[in-house]
Design a protein around this motif. Structure first.
Motif, PDB file in Angstrom:
ATOM      1  N   ASP A   1       0.840  -1.280   0.095  1.00  0.00           N
ATOM      2  CA  ASP A   1       0.050   0.171   0.039  1.00  0.00           C
ATOM      3  C   ASP A   1       0.944   1.208   0.061  1.00  0.00           C
ATOM      4  N   PRO A   2       0.963   2.080  -1.153  1.00  0.00           N
ATOM      5  CA  PRO A   2       1.677   3.107  -1.131  1.00  0.00           C
ATOM      6  C   PRO A   2       1.220   4.185  -0.295  1.00  0.00           C
ATOM      7  N   VAL A   3       0.203   4.412   0.251  1.00  0.00           N
ATOM      8  CA  VAL A   3      -0.395   5.494   0.999  1.00  0.00           C
ATOM      9  C   VAL A   3       0.188   4.984   2.213  1.00  0.00           C
ATOM     10  N   ALA A   4       0.064   3.709   2.816  1.00  0.00           N
ATOM     11  CA  ALA A   4       0.587   3.398   4.244  1.00  0.00           C
ATOM     12  C   ALA A   4       2.032   3.642   4.207  1.00  0.00           C
ATOM     13  N   PHE A   5       2.717   3.562   3.088  1.00  0.00           N
ATOM     14  CA  PHE A   5       4.179   3.825   3.207  1.00  0.00           C
ATOM     15  C   PHE A   5       4.562   5.255   3.260  1.00  0.00           C
ATOM     16  N   VAL A   6       3.882   6.076   2.490  1.00  0.00           N
ATOM     17  CA  VAL A   6       3.933   7.422   2.529  1.00  0.00           C
ATOM     18  C   VAL A   6       3.519   8.163   3.923  1.00  0.00           C
ATOM     19  N   PHE A   7       2.500   7.592   4.603  1.00  0.00           N
ATOM     20  CA  PHE A   7       2.081   8.268   6.058  1.00  0.00           C
ATOM     21  C   PHE A   7       3.170   7.620   6.697  1.00  0.00           C
ATOM     22  N   TRP A   8       3.647   6.694   6.662  1.00  0.00           N
ATOM     23  CA  TRP A   8       4.815   6.218   7.719  1.00  0.00           C
ATOM     24  C   TRP A   8       6.016   7.029   7.489  1.00  0.00           C
ATOM     25  N   TRP A   9       6.403   7.433   6.208  1.00  0.00           N
ATOM     26  CA  TRP A   9       7.395   8.186   5.831  1.00  0.00           C
ATOM     27  C   TRP A   9       7.313   9.685   6.453  1.00  0.00           C
TER      28      TRP A   9
END
Length: 110
Positions: A79-87
């Motif tokens: 999930d790219p959105v989950a990755f960006v939120f984490w980042w």
């Protein structure tokens, strides 16, 4: 490495999200570049904030990021959105971001 003669246009998935009251658009291409016979895949993520608002990963409101491998986002269930939120959350832990965020909220006379 030999570059294929015919490259297809990369297709992006587009997501809209809000992080700390900042509207953010995420564009994700799961196969920006690939060499199928070698199993090589490069993914691409673009992050843009509305009105070029500051983010802890970019002072311009735009960030381009490449990830190597089809499983590069496996830790985030692909999930790219989950990755960006984490980042963003990780980068926001930096004290310099806290100062910049506060200045951005209040505006500056200088």
């Amino acid at each position: 490495m030999e570059i294929p003669e015919r490259c297809e246009r990369a297709e992006y998935e587009i997501y809209q999200m809000t992080w700390r009251d900042i509207a953010v658009e995420i564009r994700h291409c799961p196969s920006w570049f690939s060499v199928p016979e070698d199993g090589f895949v490069t993914q691409h993520i673009e992050i843009r904030s509305a009105e070029k608002r500051l983010l802890p990963i970019t002072e311009t409101g735009y960030r381009s990021h490449f990830l190597n491998g089809a499983d590069a986002l496996a830790e985030f269930d692909h999930d790219p959105v989950a990755f960006v939120f984490w980042w963003l959350d990780e980068a926001a832990k930096d004290p310099s971001w806290t100062r910049m965020e506060e200045d951005d909220r209040q505006g500056s006379l200088f």
